[in-house]
Structure formats: C-alpha cells, structure tokens
Scaffold this active site. Structure first.
Site, mmCIF file in Angstrom:
data_model
loop_
_atom_site.group_PDB
_atom_site.id
_atom_site.type_symbol
_atom_site.label_atom_id
_atom_site.label_comp_id
_atom_site.label_asym_id
_atom_site.label_seq_id
_atom_site.Cartn_x
_atom_site.Cartn_y
_atom_site.Cartn_z
ATOM 1 N N LYS A 20 107.766 -19.517 12.703
ATOM 2 C CA LYS A 20 107.104 -18.583 11.788
ATOM 3 C C LYS A 20 107.930 -17.315 11.641
ATOM 4 O O LYS A 20 108.119 -16.795 10.529
ATOM 5 C CB LYS A 20 105.694 -18.263 12.303
ATOM 6 C CG LYS A 20 104.897 -17.337 11.386
ATOM 7 C CD LYS A 20 103.411 -17.429 11.700
ATOM 8 C CE LYS A 20 103.051 -16.750 13.007
ATOM 9 N NZ LYS A 20 102.920 -15.280 12.844
ATOM 10 N N SER A 21 108.429 -16.790 12.770
ATOM 11 C CA SER A 21 109.197 -15.548 12.732
ATOM 12 C C SER A 21 110.447 -15.695 11.877
ATOM 13 O O SER A 21 110.775 -14.826 11.055
ATOM 14 C CB SER A 21 109.590 -15.131 14.153
ATOM 15 O OG SER A 21 108.455 -14.829 14.924
ATOM 16 N N ARG A 122 94.971 -2.984 12.188
ATOM 17 C CA ARG A 122 96.182 -2.921 13.000
ATOM 18 C C ARG A 122 97.015 -1.685 12.664
ATOM 19 O O ARG A 122 97.025 -1.221 11.521
ATOM 20 C CB ARG A 122 96.992 -4.209 12.819
ATOM 21 C CG ARG A 122 96.229 -5.428 13.321
ATOM 22 C CD ARG A 122 96.959 -6.718 13.080
ATOM 23 N NE ARG A 122 98.156 -6.810 13.896
ATOM 24 C CZ ARG A 122 98.954 -7.879 13.914
ATOM 25 N NH1 ARG A 122 98.660 -8.924 13.156
ATOM 26 N NH2 ARG A 122 100.021 -7.893 14.673
ATOM 27 N N SER A 167 105.288 -1.691 17.870
ATOM 28 C CA SER A 167 105.636 -2.980 17.278
ATOM 29 C C SER A 167 107.112 -3.012 16.909
ATOM 30 O O SER A 167 107.610 -2.105 16.231
ATOM 31 C CB SER A 167 104.804 -3.249 16.015
ATOM 32 O OG SER A 167 105.243 -4.440 15.373
ATOM 33 N N SER A 168 107.791 -4.063 17.329
ATOM 34 C CA SER A 168 109.193 -4.243 16.949
ATOM 35 C C SER A 168 109.326 -4.540 15.465
ATOM 36 O O SER A 168 110.412 -4.424 14.890
ATOM 37 C CB SER A 168 109.811 -5.384 17.758
ATOM 38 O OG SER A 168 109.189 -6.621 17.425
ATOM 39 N N SER A 195 108.995 -6.126 22.870
ATOM 40 C CA SER A 195 109.202 -7.308 22.020
ATOM 41 C C SER A 195 110.603 -7.318 21.423
ATOM 42 O O SER A 195 110.826 -7.734 20.283
ATOM 43 C CB SER A 195 108.147 -7.358 20.897
ATOM 44 O OG SER A 195 106.841 -7.367 21.423
ATOM 45 N N ASP A 315 103.427 -13.016 22.559
ATOM 46 C CA ASP A 315 102.729 -14.193 22.042
ATOM 47 C C ASP A 315 102.518 -15.265 23.098
ATOM 48 O O ASP A 315 101.745 -16.212 22.883
ATOM 49 C CB ASP A 315 103.491 -14.774 20.853
ATOM 50 C CG ASP A 315 103.357 -13.914 19.602
ATOM 51 O OD1 ASP A 315 102.469 -13.041 19.580
ATOM 52 O OD2 ASP A 315 104.147 -14.106 18.662
ATOM 53 N N ARG A 346 94.017 -9.701 22.493
ATOM 54 C CA ARG A 346 94.211 -10.978 23.170
ATOM 55 C C ARG A 346 94.011 -10.890 24.676
ATOM 56 O O ARG A 346 93.696 -11.886 25.322
ATOM 57 C CB ARG A 346 95.601 -11.537 22.844
ATOM 58 C CG ARG A 346 95.716 -12.037 21.421
ATOM 59 C CD ARG A 346 97.095 -12.551 21.086
ATOM 60 N NE ARG A 346 97.139 -13.055 19.708
ATOM 61 C CZ ARG A 346 98.239 -13.231 19.012
ATOM 62 N NH1 ARG A 346 99.419 -12.930 19.546
ATOM 63 N NH2 ARG A 346 98.193 -13.689 17.775
ATOM 64 N N ARG A 389 96.435 -18.112 18.032
ATOM 65 C CA ARG A 389 96.976 -18.313 19.380
ATOM 66 C C ARG A 389 95.863 -18.511 20.401
ATOM 67 O O ARG A 389 96.017 -19.287 21.343
ATOM 68 C CB ARG A 389 97.902 -17.159 19.755
ATOM 69 C CG ARG A 389 99.039 -16.991 18.752
ATOM 70 C CD ARG A 389 100.316 -16.492 19.369
ATOM 71 N NE ARG A 389 101.343 -16.324 18.335
ATOM 72 C CZ ARG A 389 102.062 -17.313 17.830
ATOM 73 N NH1 ARG A 389 101.906 -18.547 18.270
ATOM 74 N NH2 ARG A 389 102.971 -17.074 16.892
#
Length: 437
Positions: A20-21, A122, A167-168, A195, A315, A346, A389
């Site tokens: 996905k990335s 977010r 966040s990266s 990350s 993740d 999570r 996930r």
C-alpha cells in the site's frame, strides 16, 4: 459486515498483496511527472483515493488487467496540478490526505480535502504549518489542525521546520512536492523522526522516478527543477510486509503440526515492517526467508514474549500484540504512543479487544504489555472499530481462540488486503458469514 472464525489450523502457500505504501507513492509520483505505468499496484480503498486525487489534479488513471495481473496507465499533471473542480475525498486514507495536501500547495488556486469521520480526527497541523512556511495557504476549516483542509499556492520552495514524532508522512509529502518546485525544499526536524523507514520507502520510490533527495544532519533536502520519469516508463510495486505480517503470525501460531505456511511476494525492500521476520525469530518461531525467491516459510512454534520497540514500525503493533497473547511470558511493546493516532487508537483498541478474548493486557501511555501466561483465548464478539489492521490482527487471534469468534467490521480489510479472508480460508481457516449480523 460480521464474520465468524473458528479455531483452525493452516497450511499451504499464499501471496501477499502489493504494498500500500509503495502504491500510494508510485501513483502520485507518476502524477507529478508526465505519467508512467505502475505494475502490480495494490487496488484497495486507500490507494483508489490517491488515484482519484491524481485525476482531480488533472491527470488520469486507467486500469489494464491481463488475467489476474493489474497495471495502471497514468497520465500525469507534470508538476503543475490544476485546481480541483470539486472536493478531494481522501476517504479513510491518511497517506492520501497528507501527500495530496502538499500537491495541492503547488496549484495556483485552492483545493478542499476531506475524509471520513476517522480521518477528520487525525492531526495535520505540522504539515499545514510547513506549507504556510513555504508561502502557501493551508488552513483547517475548523481551526483545529484537522480536516477538512483548504490548501493552495503555488509554493516555489524554501525551508520548513516541523516535528518528526507526529507522522513521517509530513516529510514524505514535502519531499515529493519539492522536486518540482523552483528552488526545492529543505525540511528541518525539531524532534527525532519516528516511522523513519517510511521516509526511506519514499526516497527509494523517488530515486526510481529520477528524483534526487538527500539526508541532512537534521532533516532532508530535495532539489527543485527535477522531473519525475521512471526508468523505462514503468515502476513495479513490491509485496506489502504489513500484510505479510498477519500471514506469518498465522503460520507461527496456527499452522498444522509438521506443516509449513509459505508466503510469496516477500522480496527485500526498504519497508520497516520487514522486521516482523526478525521479531518472530526472536520470539522462537521456526522461520526462513529466502530473499532471492521472495518467499518466507514459517511453522507453528512455541513462542516466548520479548520486548519490542515500534518506534519505526507502528503498523506492526496489532500483529505483535496478537503474537504476545499466544506466546508464553511477557511481551512488552514500547515506544507506541504515536500508534494512538492511526485510524483508531490502536494501543487502547488492541488492549480492549484482546482482553475480550481472554488475554491479560496492561495498557500504559507508551507501552502495551501482554502477559501470555495469564492469557487463555476464548472466542467472543470483537469489534475491528473500522480499522483494517485491527480486523486482521483479531482474526489471527481467533484462529487460536477456543470456539468461535465474531469479528465486526470485516469489510474494512478492503483498505489494504481486500482478499484477506479468502486467503485465510484457502489456507484452511474456517471463515463464515455471521447469520445474526
């Protein structure tokens, strides 16, 4: 959608979906240039949102399917995105929103970006601040640093200062946009980058598209005036190690005695989640990675708890937590506060749902502790909370929980692994529709 999974034993071969990335980055990279062919992309809810964004900026994405093989023929907007005619709906994809926020800052008009309820909660403020520092317009309509966002430009380059521990994807977004600005972009990080492997993935994709980047002492830099063009006009997406982690976990705790579960499509790459192989090895799994063949073989093993930092692999937390519930001793997942800012919290969600199945879990702000010796997994009703996930990790736990487990929100696997339940069933898992849903 609710599904029921029974305690099961697995064996056989399975192929993981494409990354996905990498797909997000490859599709947008082709959009930034004249275009290109993206081979073996992941066609999922999240990546379709990025494809739609490329089209909103004036590009086009056409699917070319030969048998089971998919390729995307992309016509790009050549570094000059048009002002979208409508709102860009990023659905549940944080990657789409952040990467296209930077793209939107290149357009001379304004773009409005939004998403579903989860995405609208977010954090985006560091990226908005970065775009403004570069001369663009970037606002949260509710003035809370969250979507909906209004973004425009065009930015010409410069220097942006931002935290590295939120966040990266903020770094990724500006690196990708910076290559087509006039003067390039330099990103200075105020705090350590979490990350980090995801930025390595970005730089790997950019290199494949002919874009040079460099790491500085306190951040990253990308020269302006570059052109996106993959060698030979095409780019092939590797397998996804985040998705591979669920299959490997399933093999390590639920493979048939004396049988091997083999995962195909596991070629080496910059993905941080390749660490799942080392994690399972450290926990005592019988596991072998044939890197040349791109295959990993795993057998059901007696696992023991270990301490694992997820500072660079957020993740993997749901997968590791499930492994901890099936292992002996204590599994400590540390450096996980940033994992609370995903599709859901999570850390809290896995603590609650694994506890429902009988796991002994202690949640702290930056740590999740699973006491395997105090855990006895028994089937029950669990909720994936709209997070792909969580759905997959809880479904793996269900394979070793006594009786039957009902998993709510099963449809959310479409975000990253659309064929997840079909893959489990083909390996021998009992997966059924819930007649009481």
């Amino acid at each position: 959608m609710q599904l029921r999974l029974r305690e099961s034993r697995l064996a056989g071969r399975a192929r993981a979906p494409s990354s996905k990335s990498y797909t997000h980055r490859a599709v947008l990279a082709a959009g930034y240039g004249a275009g290109g062919r993206v081979r073996a992309p992941l066609d999922s809810a999240d990546t379709r949102a990025t494809m739609a964004a490329v089209e909103a900026f004036g590009g086009s994405v056409e699917r070319d399917r030969t048998g089971e093989t998919l390729a995307l023929e992309i016509t790009g907007f050549e570094g000059a995105p048009a002002a979208p005619a409508g709102v860009i709906d990023c659905a549940n994809s944080g990657t789409t929103m952040r990467l296209t926020t930077a793209a939107a800052a290149l357009n001379p008009g304004l773009a409005v970006l939004t998403g579903d309820e989860s995405l609208r909660s977010r954090p985006q403020q560091p990226l908005l601040d970065g775009v403004r520092a570069l001369g663009g317009r970037a606002e949260s309509t509710r003035a809370n640093g969250q979507a909906p966002l209004v973004v425009g430009g065009p930015i010409e380059g410069g220097r942006a200062v931002m935290p590295g521990d939120v966040s990266s994807q903020f770094v990724t977004a500006l690196l990708m946009a910076g290559g087509v600005t006039d003067s390039g972009i330099e990103i200075t990080l105020e705090t350590a980058l979490k990350s980090a492997p995801y930025v390595a993935v970005t730089r790997e994709v950019l290199e494949a598209y002919g874009i040079d980047t460099e790491e500085t002492g306190d951040g990253f830099r990308v020269r302006g005036g570059q052109a996106y063009a993959p060698e030979g006009g095409e780019y092939s997406v590797p397998g996804d190690f985040s998705s591979i982690s669920y299959l490997l976990a399933a093999g390590a705790i639920a493979a048939e005695d004396g049988q091997t579960l083999t995962v195909e499509g596991a070629s080496p790459s910059a993905q941080g989640d390749t660490k799942i192989v080392d994690i399972l090895d450290r926990m005592g799994a019988t596991i072998e990675w044939d890197r040349q063949a791109g295959e990993i073989h795993v057998e059901r093993s007696e696992l023991s708890g270990i301490e694992i930092s997820v500072v660079d692999t957020p993740d993997l937390l749901p997968t590791i937590a499930t492994l901890g519930a099936a292992a002996s001793g204590s599994t400590r997942i540390v450096d996980c506060e940033h994992v609370r800012y995903k599709e859901t919290d999570r850390v809290a969600a896995m603590a609650a749902e694994l506890s429902t199945l009988g796991a002994s879990v202690t949640e702290r702000e930056d740590t999740l502790i699973i006491d395997g010796d105090g855990s006895a997994l028994v089937g029950d009703a669990v909720d994936g909370r709209g997070d792909h996930r969580l759905v997959m990790a809880l479904s793996i736990a269900a394979l070793v929980a006594e009786g039957t487990t009902t998993v709510a929100g099963a449809e959310h696997v479409d975000v990253s692994f659309p064929a997840f339940f079909e893959t489990l069933a083909a390996l021998g898992a009992t997966v059924e529709d819930d007649p009481h849903r």
